[in-house]
Design a protein around this motif. Structure first.
Motif, PDB file in Angstrom:
ATOM      1  N   VAL A 170      56.626  33.147  14.696  1.00  0.00           N
ATOM      2  CA  VAL A 170      56.970  33.454  16.093  1.00  0.00           C
ATOM      3  C   VAL A 170      56.732  34.938  16.317  1.00  0.00           C
ATOM      4  CG1 VAL A 170      58.904  33.642  17.693  1.00  0.00           C
ATOM      5  CG2 VAL A 170      58.689  31.635  16.243  1.00  0.00           C
ATOM      6  N   ARG A 171      56.112  35.291  17.448  1.00  0.00           N
ATOM      7  CA  ARG A 171      55.947  36.723  17.784  1.00  0.00           C
ATOM      8  C   ARG A 171      57.119  37.130  18.660  1.00  0.00           C
ATOM      9  NH1 ARG A 171      50.155  35.658  19.360  1.00  0.00           N
ATOM     10  NH2 ARG A 171      48.952  36.086  17.486  1.00  0.00           N
ATOM     11  N   ARG A 172      57.863  38.086  18.187  1.00  0.00           N
ATOM     12  CA  ARG A 172      59.050  38.508  18.931  1.00  0.00           C
ATOM     13  C   ARG A 172      58.869  39.920  19.446  1.00  0.00           C
ATOM     14  NH1 ARG A 172      64.220  36.514  16.734  1.00  0.00           N
ATOM     15  NH2 ARG A 172      64.825  38.709  16.807  1.00  0.00           N
ATOM     16  N   PRO A 173      59.604  40.306  20.501  1.00  0.00           N
ATOM     17  CA  PRO A 173      59.475  41.670  21.020  1.00  0.00           C
ATOM     18  C   PRO A 173      59.842  42.707  19.947  1.00  0.00           C
ATOM     19  CG  PRO A 173      60.832  40.318  22.478  1.00  0.00           C
ATOM     20  CD  PRO A 173      60.495  39.483  21.302  1.00  0.00           C
ATOM     21  N   ASP A 174      60.772  42.358  19.028  1.00  0.00           N
ATOM     22  CA  ASP A 174      61.149  43.350  18.005  1.00  0.00           C
ATOM     23  C   ASP A 174      60.169  43.353  16.830  1.00  0.00           C
ATOM     24  OD1 ASP A 174      61.683  41.008  16.662  1.00  0.00           O
ATOM     25  OD2 ASP A 174      63.858  41.288  16.588  1.00  0.00           O
ATOM     26  N   LYS A 175      59.056  42.648  16.978  1.00  0.00           N
ATOM     27  CA  LYS A 175      57.959  42.645  15.981  1.00  0.00           C
ATOM     28  C   LYS A 175      58.318  41.914  14.682  1.00  0.00           C
ATOM     29  CE  LYS A 175      55.107  45.602  18.173  1.00  0.00           C
ATOM     30  NZ  LYS A 175      55.213  44.981  19.501  1.00  0.00           N
ATOM     31  N   VAL A 220      58.978  35.624  12.450  1.00  0.00           N
ATOM     32  CA  VAL A 220      59.838  34.584  11.885  1.00  0.00           C
ATOM     33  C   VAL A 220      58.974  33.362  11.555  1.00  0.00           C
ATOM     34  CG1 VAL A 220      61.803  33.074  12.344  1.00  0.00           C
ATOM     35  CG2 VAL A 220      61.755  35.394  13.280  1.00  0.00           C
ATOM     36  N   PRO A 221      58.931  32.946  10.275  1.00  0.00           N
ATOM     37  CA  PRO A 221      58.127  31.768   9.944  1.00  0.00           C
ATOM     38  C   PRO A 221      58.772  30.495  10.506  1.00  0.00           C
ATOM     39  CG  PRO A 221      59.343  32.528   8.027  1.00  0.00           C
ATOM     40  CD  PRO A 221      59.627  33.505   9.116  1.00  0.00           C
ATOM     41  N   VAL A 222      57.940  29.633  11.083  1.00  0.00           N
ATOM     42  CA  VAL A 222      58.489  28.405  11.671  1.00  0.00           C
ATOM     43  C   VAL A 222      57.597  27.218  11.341  1.00  0.00           C
ATOM     44  CG1 VAL A 222      59.705  29.408  13.649  1.00  0.00           C
ATOM     45  CG2 VAL A 222      57.270  28.903  13.841  1.00  0.00           C
TER      46      VAL A 222
END
Ligand code: ADP
Length: 676
Positions: free
Chosen positions: A80-85, A88-90
């Motif tokens: 997952v690409r998150r704003p906090d960089k 997270v593997p999904v």
């Protein structure tokens, strides 16, 4: 999934929220139309901000394209690409669902698999470590052979050097090289003499080293606990570590207490604790200008204390607990890898140090060394800690204190529900159905019970596959004993880390069989002798608890009782903690009837409570099993008199009881073992 069926999405979402999954509904063009579950935790932003976003922007893989290319592939992996960089593997599974107007949208189930991956990584590391350990064991074997050979050769070398010197003495006596013109010969002989002395000196030093290593290898293989003097252990281990480390520029300040109370334990456990700490200290000082290893021992009222300090960089305060976690290491290889495959740190030294210390009721903490660097302080209780704490208390005080101790002690065995349940049904005048039902509660136990029932020992013609059948074929009493044996062994005597448990279990089983045999020969108006077998099985539960949590006290008490062959007179002030502890433990955790608890409490103290045949039966069974066969005639006579006076069993009867119990024990242990 059927694309035309309406999906009860909210219902499904509720289910998935429990599972920590996130459910995402997509429009046919890949834009998000709804989200359910722990959205913010996974995506790092609120669900409302994500509505209308293209899923392609949030995941590292184009899952829709992959799905369209290979719809049969059920699960895709990406991050997952998150704003906090944070990546997270999904795992993502995609399903086609109706989106209205006859078009099809998609439903994505996204699961955070970071914990699972971490676990897999740890398991892989453990597998590698196990492999390394096997290899180390093999290497150790080769090593001890090698040591043996080296030692033999050194003895030969040193012998030849001595012979050479002796020959030289004789030669010089016969042809003294003192005459004029013989100076070169004299000088040559002096050189030979000096070389011989050097060879002998070096050989003696190397032999000392080899002896030290030999001793350590031997001690590390010891499997029974004994009294160990920590000062001696530290001296030996320091010398051995010094042999294998580069210590140029290193100073060593050793300040050992004049006398330390001995600790009871396994040499390999204790040496592992200190070798880990000493090696860490040496490694920490690798680049320090001042390199001083400080080893200090002292003791207070209850503990032996060892401090290993260094003058390395120290451990930052926020990491002083974290470093004890398994796999935490700062010693990384050039590419950041940890200690598998020849790289520096495994992150297991301190966690295993702490784990071992727990078994000794000890602890270890990391502190700042005032001289800079780190100090690791180890505390190990020495014998009598528990006995001292309880000395002089009356019965009630003792019981209260033991309850507190039981509550605050880690690593105590838990009684499985099945044991408690079966004990309850066994006490009541139960039906076959009630017993069968209680047993079926724990499948692993049931499996073992059936294995025992089907063993050659019972010689059944047709194998039994259920508890009910076992009861029908073997009879209620026989099944009851099997059940009790399996449950007690399973819950209390099945700890591979505890040395000596095997013998203790054999003793429990032997005592149970003897108590049962003795009990059968007595009238039983109160009905308590029906518990003789179970009481025998459980009578030393307190000793198991002591071994687990207070090994030093356990050793002390076992020694004491051994000297008195398990019989304490009424005026003997010796405190038998294990009997009280066992009684309190069972009282707190089961609803066993009083006669069982009383018998356990009094199983070493004379006289056993009057009017309670179970207490007498247990007292005798315990002594006969543990001390009788090898005891001197005087002791055997005491036991025979007790059997006669208390139970009206004459010496011939006693011998018959022993033989029957022994032959049963033989059959049962073959089938059960400790780790049955
Ligand atoms: P490893 O030595 O394999 O890394 P340990 O569990 O023994 O595993 O140590 C964990 C970590 O604790 C080390 O990587 C190091 O960061 C830290 N540590 C241990 N001992 C010391 C010490 N004496 N000085 C500074 N740091 C230490």
């Amino acid at each position: 999934m059927d694309a035309d069926r309406t999906l009860p999405l909210e219902e499904l979402a509720d289910l998935l929220v429990d599972l920590n999954d996130v459910l995402v509904r997509l429009q046919p063009d890949g834009r998000i139309s709804a989200l359910f579950g722990h959205v913010e935790e996974l995506f790092g932003q609120p669900a409302t901000d994500l509505l209308g976003t293209d899923i392609g922007l949030l995941l590292s893989e184009d899952v829709l394209a992959s799905f369209l290319k290979a719809p049969q592939k059920k699960i895709l992996y990406c991050t997952v690409r998150r704003p906090d960089k944070r990546a997270v593997p999904v795992s993502v599974s995609v399903h086609r669902v109706p989106a209205g107007n006859g078009t099809a949208g998609y439903l994505l189930t996204i699961r955070d698999i970071s914990e699972k991956l971490e676990l897999q990584k740890s398991l892989r590391r453990v597998a590698v470590l196990e492999y390394e350990k096997r290899r180390a064991d093999q290497a150790e074997h080769v090593f001890s052979e090698l040591i043996h050979n080296v030692k033999n050769r050194l003895v030969v070398v040193s012998g030849f050097a001595r012979l050479l010197t002796k020959q030289l003495d004789r030669f010089e006596l016969a042809w003294p090289a003192t005459a004029k013109g013989q100076e070169p010969l004299a000088a040559c002989l002096a050189k030979i003499r000096e070389s011989g002395a050097r060879i002998m000196g070096q050989a003696a030093e190397t032999l000392d080293m080899v002896d030290l290593i030999n001793q350590k290898t031997y001690r590390d293989r010891e499997t029974s606990r004994r009294e160990i003097n920590l000062n001696e252990l530290l001296r030996t281990e320091l010398k051995i570590v010094a042999m294998g480390a580069r210590l140029e520029g290193m100073t060593n300040t050793v300040s050992l207490a004049n006398s330390l109370p001995p600790v009871v334990g396994l040499y390999s456990d204790l040496s592992q604790i200190f070798v880990n700490l000493i090696k860490n200290a040496l490694e920490a000082m690798h680049q320090s200008a001042v390199r001083n290893l400080i080893v200090r021992t002292y003791h207070d009222q209850d503990f032996n204390i060892v401090e290993i300090s260094d003058t390395g960089p120290g451990v930052p305060e926020e990491l002083r607990e974290k470093i004890f976690e398994p796999f935490f290491t700062t010693k990384r290889g050039p590419r950041g890898e940890t200690g598998i495959a020849g790289c520096p740190g495994t992150g297991l030294g301190l966690s295993s140090t702490r784990r071992i210390l727990h078994h000794y009721a000890g602890d270890v903490v990391c502190l700042a060394n005032p001289a800079g660097g780190a100090t690791f302080r180890v505390r190990i209780p020495y014998p009598k800690q528990l006995h001292r704490r309880l000395a002089g208390m009356d019965r009630q005080g003792l019981e209260r204190e033991l309850e507190v101790i039981l509550h605050s002690t880690e690593f105590l065995p838990t009684l499985p529900d099945a044991l408690t349940a079966i004990m309850e049904v066994i006490q009541e005048d139960q039906t076959l159905a009630a017993i069968a039902e209680a047993l079926t509660a724990d499948y692993s136990v049931l499996e073992k019970i059936l294995a025992v029932a089907n063993s050659a020992y019972f010689g059944l013609q047709h194998p039994v596959t259920s508890c009910r059948e076992a009861i029908l074929q073997l009879g209620l009493n026989e099944v009851r004993s099997i059940v009790q044996t399996v449950l007690v062994s399973h819950s209390l005597y099945n700890n591979p880390r505890l040395p000596g448990l095997e013998r203790l279990w054999q003793h429990a089983l032997g005592t149970a069989l003897l108590a049962d045999e003795l009990g059968r020969r007595l009238p039983d108006p109160g009905g308590e002798l029906g518990f003789a077998y179970l009481t025998g099985l459980l009578h030393d539960v307190g000793e198991v608890l002591l071994r687990l949590a207070f090994p030093a006290d356990c050793h002390l008490e076992v020694d004491l009782l051994e000297r008195k062959k398990g019989i304490l007179s009424p005026d003997d002030p010796t405190l038998v903690v294990h009997a009280c502890l066992g009684q309190v433990f069972l009282k707190n955790r089961t609803r066993l009837p009083e006669p069982i608890l009383d018998a356990i409490l009094h199983h070493n103290r004379l006289p056993p409570p009057s009017g309670q045949p179970l207490a007498r039966v247990l007292f005798l069974a315990d002594k006969i099993e543990r001390y009788y066969p090898n005891a001197d005639p005087a002791y055997q006579k005491i036991i025979a008199t007790m059997a006669q006076d208390w139970l009206a069993i004459d010496p011939t009867g006693l011998e018959a009881v022993r033989e029957r119990a022994l032959s049963k024990l033989h059959g049962l242990t073959q089938r059960l073992g400790v780790r049955a």
